[in-house]
Write an enzyme that holds these catalytic residues in place. Structure first.
Site, PDB file in Angstrom:
ATOM      1  N   LYS A   1       0.818  -1.229   0.000  1.00 32.12           N
ATOM      2  CA  LYS A   1       0.000   0.000   0.000  1.00 32.12           C
ATOM      3  C   LYS A   1       0.842   1.266   0.000  1.00 32.12           C
ATOM      4  O   LYS A   1       0.420   2.295  -0.521  1.00 32.12           O
ATOM      5  CB  LYS A   1      -0.986   0.035   1.173  1.00 32.12           C
ATOM      6  CG  LYS A   1      -0.383   0.075   2.558  1.00 32.12           C
ATOM      7  CD  LYS A   1      -0.140  -1.258   3.004  1.00 32.12           C
ATOM      8  CE  LYS A   1       0.421  -1.713   4.219  1.00 32.12           C
ATOM      9  NZ  LYS A   1       0.410  -3.117   4.434  1.00 32.12           N
TER      10      LYS A   1
ATOM     11  N   VAL B   1      -5.132  -3.556   0.746  1.00 33.36           N
ATOM     12  CA  VAL B   1      -6.059  -3.040   1.774  1.00 33.36           C
ATOM     13  C   VAL B   1      -6.995  -4.182   2.188  1.00 33.36           C
ATOM     14  O   VAL B   1      -7.669  -4.767   1.341  1.00 33.36           O
ATOM     15  CB  VAL B   1      -6.931  -1.873   1.236  1.00 33.36           C
ATOM     16  CG1 VAL B   1      -7.784  -1.289   2.364  1.00 33.36           C
ATOM     17  CG2 VAL B   1      -6.075  -0.789   0.617  1.00 33.36           C
TER      18      VAL B   1
ATOM     19  N   GLU C   1       4.586  -4.933  14.628  1.00 31.91           N
ATOM     20  CA  GLU C   1       5.972  -4.975  14.141  1.00 31.91           C
ATOM     21  C   GLU C   1       6.925  -4.628  15.287  1.00 31.91           C
ATOM     22  O   GLU C   1       6.543  -3.917  16.219  1.00 31.91           O
ATOM     23  CB  GLU C   1       6.167  -3.907  13.059  1.00 31.91           C
ATOM     24  CG  GLU C   1       5.230  -3.997  11.896  1.00 31.91           C
ATOM     25  CD  GLU C   1       5.787  -4.852  10.784  1.00 31.91           C
ATOM     26  OE1 GLU C   1       6.990  -5.187  10.831  1.00 31.91           O
ATOM     27  OE2 GLU C   1       5.019  -5.195   9.887  1.00 31.91           O
TER      28      GLU C   1
ATOM     29  N   ASP D   1       0.174   3.801   8.253  1.00 36.40           N
ATOM     30  CA  ASP D   1      -0.281   2.673   7.431  1.00 36.40           C
ATOM     31  C   ASP D   1      -1.755   2.867   7.043  1.00 36.40           C
ATOM     32  O   ASP D   1      -2.134   2.674   5.879  1.00 36.40           O
ATOM     33  CB  ASP D   1      -0.101   1.378   8.241  1.00 36.40           C
ATOM     34  CG  ASP D   1      -0.690   0.162   7.555  1.00 36.40           C
ATOM     35  OD1 ASP D   1      -0.005  -0.425   6.699  1.00 36.40           O
ATOM     36  OD2 ASP D   1      -1.842  -0.197   7.860  1.00 36.40           O
TER      37      ASP D   1
ATOM     38  N   LYS E   1      -3.467   3.340   3.273  1.00 34.71           N
ATOM     39  CA  LYS E   1      -4.563   2.511   2.755  1.00 34.71           C
ATOM     40  C   LYS E   1      -5.751   3.393   2.345  1.00 34.71           C
ATOM     41  O   LYS E   1      -6.429   3.110   1.361  1.00 34.71           O
ATOM     42  CB  LYS E   1      -4.983   1.487   3.803  1.00 34.71           C
ATOM     43  CG  LYS E   1      -3.936   0.390   3.983  1.00 34.71           C
ATOM     44  CD  LYS E   1      -4.229  -0.474   5.181  1.00 34.71           C
ATOM     45  CE  LYS E   1      -3.219  -1.593   5.315  1.00 34.71           C
ATOM     46  NZ  LYS E   1      -3.238  -2.225   6.638  1.00 34.71           N
TER      47      LYS E   1
HETATM   48  N1  LIG Z   1       2.637  -8.998   6.581  1.00 40.02           N
HETATM   49  C1  LIG Z   1       1.368  -8.905   6.221  1.00 40.02           C
HETATM   50  O1  LIG Z   1       0.496  -9.540   6.820  1.00 40.02           O
HETATM   51  C2  LIG Z   1       0.975  -8.050   5.049  1.00 40.02           C
HETATM   52  C3  LIG Z   1      -0.389  -7.937   4.709  1.00 40.02           C
HETATM   53  C4  LIG Z   1      -0.763  -7.194   3.610  1.00 40.02           C
HETATM   54  C5  LIG Z   1       0.204  -6.529   2.885  1.00 40.02           C
HETATM   55  N2  LIG Z   1       1.515  -6.632   3.249  1.00 40.02           N
HETATM   56  C6  LIG Z   1       2.502  -5.937   2.427  1.00 40.02           C
HETATM   57  O2  LIG Z   1       3.331  -6.918   1.821  1.00 40.02           O
HETATM   58  C7  LIG Z   1       4.653  -6.389   1.655  1.00 40.02           C
HETATM   59  C8  LIG Z   1       5.657  -7.315   2.326  1.00 40.02           C
HETATM   60  O3  LIG Z   1       5.341  -7.388   3.704  1.00 40.02           O
HETATM   61  P1  LIG Z   1       6.079  -8.426   4.667  1.00 40.02           P
HETATM   62  O4  LIG Z   1       5.295  -8.411   5.917  1.00 40.02           O
HETATM   63  O5  LIG Z   1       6.320  -9.696   3.969  1.00 40.02           O
HETATM   64  O6  LIG Z   1       7.458  -7.668   4.897  1.00 40.02           O
HETATM   65  P2  LIG Z   1       8.853  -8.350   5.316  1.00 40.02           P
HETATM   66  O7  LIG Z   1       8.599  -9.533   6.173  1.00 40.02           O
HETATM   67  O8  LIG Z   1       9.706  -7.242   5.853  1.00 40.02           O
HETATM   68  O9  LIG Z   1       9.437  -8.865   3.935  1.00 40.02           O
HETATM   69  C9  LIG Z   1      10.025  -8.038   2.976  1.00 40.02           C
HETATM   70  C10 LIG Z   1      11.166  -8.822   2.391  1.00 40.02           C
HETATM   71  O10 LIG Z   1      11.689  -8.092   1.283  1.00 40.02           O
HETATM   72  C11 LIG Z   1      13.108  -8.111   1.402  1.00 40.02           C
HETATM   73  N3  LIG Z   1      13.674  -6.916   0.790  1.00 40.02           N
HETATM   74  C12 LIG Z   1      13.405  -5.623   1.075  1.00 40.02           C
HETATM   75  N4  LIG Z   1      14.130  -4.822   0.290  1.00 40.02           N
HETATM   76  C13 LIG Z   1      14.880  -5.620  -0.503  1.00 40.02           C
HETATM   77  C14 LIG Z   1      15.851  -5.395  -1.501  1.00 40.02           C
HETATM   78  N5  LIG Z   1      16.207  -4.148  -1.855  1.00 40.02           N
HETATM   79  N6  LIG Z   1      16.414  -6.445  -2.124  1.00 40.02           N
HETATM   80  C15 LIG Z   1      16.086  -7.709  -1.774  1.00 40.02           C
HETATM   81  N7  LIG Z   1      15.171  -8.007  -0.811  1.00 40.02           N
HETATM   82  C16 LIG Z   1      14.590  -6.953  -0.178  1.00 40.02           C
HETATM   83  C17 LIG Z   1      13.397  -8.105   2.875  1.00 40.02           C
HETATM   84  O11 LIG Z   1      14.697  -8.611   3.075  1.00 40.02           O
HETATM   85  P3  LIG Z   1      15.421  -8.432   4.502  1.00 40.02           P
HETATM   86  O12 LIG Z   1      14.711  -9.416   5.394  1.00 40.02           O
HETATM   87  O13 LIG Z   1      16.822  -8.798   4.210  1.00 40.02           O
HETATM   88  O14 LIG Z   1      15.231  -7.002   4.899  1.00 40.02           O
HETATM   89  C18 LIG Z   1      12.293  -9.008   3.407  1.00 40.02           C
HETATM   90  O15 LIG Z   1      12.686 -10.355   3.414  1.00 40.02           O
HETATM   91  C19 LIG Z   1       4.596  -4.982   2.243  1.00 40.02           C
HETATM   92  O16 LIG Z   1       4.357  -4.069   1.212  1.00 40.02           O
HETATM   93  C20 LIG Z   1       3.427  -5.035   3.189  1.00 40.02           C
HETATM   94  O17 LIG Z   1       2.828  -3.769   3.381  1.00 40.02           O
HETATM   95  C21 LIG Z   1       1.922  -7.371   4.304  1.00 40.02           C
END
Ligand SMILES: NC(=O)c1ccc[n+]([C@@H]2O[C@H](COP(=O)([O-])OP(=O)(O)OC[C@H]3O[C@@H](n4cnc5c(N)ncnc54)[C@H](OP(=O)(O)O)[C@@H]3O)[C@@H](O)[C@H]2O)c1
Length: 428
Positions: A114, A141, A199, A210, A214
């Protein structure tokens, strides 16, 4: 309101396609859940899926990553001609650059990001529309409740003029816990972090950032307006006390961390932050990490969606459905979206006067506030609730600056903790 011509039609699934090859950007919580889901057997899947490469920052070893080939080189994600790019990196860069490059190459993109959409949605969606490449973001969202795509394909159903949503599970969980169990805000936040519901750095959630992002995605979809997150009047939940939740009930409602907006041809009013909802409001009963969205259409009808807002698994399910749709369904017609500014609405207020300021009698308080144009509609007596000595009241709609001025003019106003949160009517 512009009603785009509906040119979309469902194209039956091409069951001759041998498999769908995905490039997955990011193997964090969502990326890993997508990978796990891809590897699970599922009879209902139209075509097998395979991750041909995943972009990671550092190579990881271990059973959960063994079956997913990975690279640390962003340009390598286009090797092997993926059918769809799934962006699960989060943040703005390199996500924006990689999504634009995918669109330039004609590769459909699915994202749950988002922030990316709130800050660069116009640029990305315009590029996708010009290139005729699907860019889907259903999971951005209320990830577990697919409604954005449905409205995008049904423009007459999208004649919405106002919305109210609980779009952040972390803050809804914290506020619900404060309400039901009481306790200190920081303890409840720490418990949410231990349970994986907040987080390690909760700033974006608890400060409302956030939710504001959204809301920008929702305004693009339902109001056809491009509003930037920094234009949304945003407040966090960290000043709420468990006593406020008890006294909100006493005054006929509850406090929830919401986003709310309404619009006309001429203007958009919107805010993100805690709000006092009357107990008969459609979203008043949503507890825990549940999310919800209430939409009011131009005929005055209300449409409500509730369900899981996030969580890697629910998000991954929606992401993979977006993958299938991006290949088998013609993209919905692009909306004509106009840039707009957003003002905070004029609402009523739920106010807490604490400390020495709480010693003022109701008659004197109401007279002093009335003199400044603030009308009080309901109030409690001064009391100690969950360890907080205060009094609470609800006002008629008034601009925030005028309320602040009136509260500051009350005796001892500077001595005690004063809180004011917006109130919403049941029909918002
Ligand atoms: N978590 C949820 O329930 C949820 C729900 C809806 C939407 N989202 C959205 O989904 C997306 C991902 O969320 P998430 O919770 O999965 O986040 P996350 O756990 O922080 O995962 C992001 C991953 O991307 C990697 N990354 C970031 N920058 C990078 C780069 N330049 N090169 C290579 N790898 C990179 C990170 O690596 P490192 O670990 O090395 O930093 C991490 O493993 C976000 O946009 C979030 O808003 C999440």
């Amino acid at each position: 309101m512009t009603i785009p011509q509906l040119v979309s039609s469902f194209v039956p699934c091409d069951r001759t396609r041998p498999e769908i090859r995905l490039a997955l950007l990011g193997l964090g919580r969502v990326g890993s859940a997508v990978a796990a889901l891809v590897h699970e057997p599922f009879a209902g899947r139209p075509v097998p899926m395979r991750i041909i490469t995943a972009l990671v920052r550092t190579e990881r070893r271990g059973p959960s990553h063994a079956s997913t080939p990975s690279t640390t080189d962003p340009s390598a994600i286009f090797d092997g001609d993926p059918d769809v790019i799934v962006e699960a990196l989060g943040g703005l860069e390199p996500a924006r650059t990689l999504v634009l490059e995918a669109i330039r190459r004609g590769i459909p993109v699915v994202t749950a990001n988002k922030s990316l959409l709130a800050h660069h949605g116009g640029e990305l969606l315009d590029a996708a529309a010009r290139a005729g490449v699907p860019l889907r973001y259903e999971a951005s969202v209320i990830a577990g409740v697919p409604f954005l795509g449905m409205f995008a394909r049904r423009p007459y159903a999208s004649r919405i003029h106002s919305l109210c949503g609980l779009v952040n599970g972390t803050t809804n969980y914290i506020v619900s816990e404060l309400d039901v169990r009481g306790g200190d805000y920081l303890d409840v936040l720490a418990e949410a972090q231990r349970r994986g519901l907040a987080e390690p750095d909760p700033t974006k959630d608890v400060d409302g950032i956030d939710a504001a992002e959204k809301l920008c995605v929702l305004l693009r979809q339902f109001a056809a307006r491009a509003v930037r997150p920094e234009q949304i009047a945003t407040t966090g939940i960290s000043r709420l006390h468990a006593a406020d939740l008890v006294q909100a009930r006493e005054l006929g409602g509850t406090i929830k961390p919401v986003v709310a907006a309404q619009w006309s041809e001429a203007s958009v009013t919107a805010f993100a932050g805690p709000a006092f909802l009357p107990s008969n409001h459609a979203l008043a009963r949503l507890q825990g990490a549940a999310n919800g969205l209430s939409l009011r259409d131009v005929e005055g009808h209300r449409l409500c969606f509730t369900g899981p807002g996030a969580g890697p698994r629910a998000t991954a399910v929606t992401v993979l459905d977006d993958v299938v749709e991006s290949l088998y369904e013609t993209p919905a017609p692009a909306l004509t979206v106009r840039p707009a500014s957003s003002a905070a609405p004029e609402t009523g207020w739920f106010v807490r006067l604490g400390g020495a300021a709480a010693t003022i009698g109701a008659r004197e308080r109401d007279a002093l506030l009335e003199r400044e144009g603030v009308g009080v509609t309901r109030s409690t007596d001064r009391r100690t609730c969950r360890g907080l000595d205060a009094q609470w009241f609800v006002t008629r709609p008034i601009e925030q600056s005028r309320l602040d001025l009136a509260l500051r003019a009350l005796p001892h106003a500077h001595t005690g903790p004063i809180l004011s949160v917006r109130t919403l009517d049941a029909d918002v």
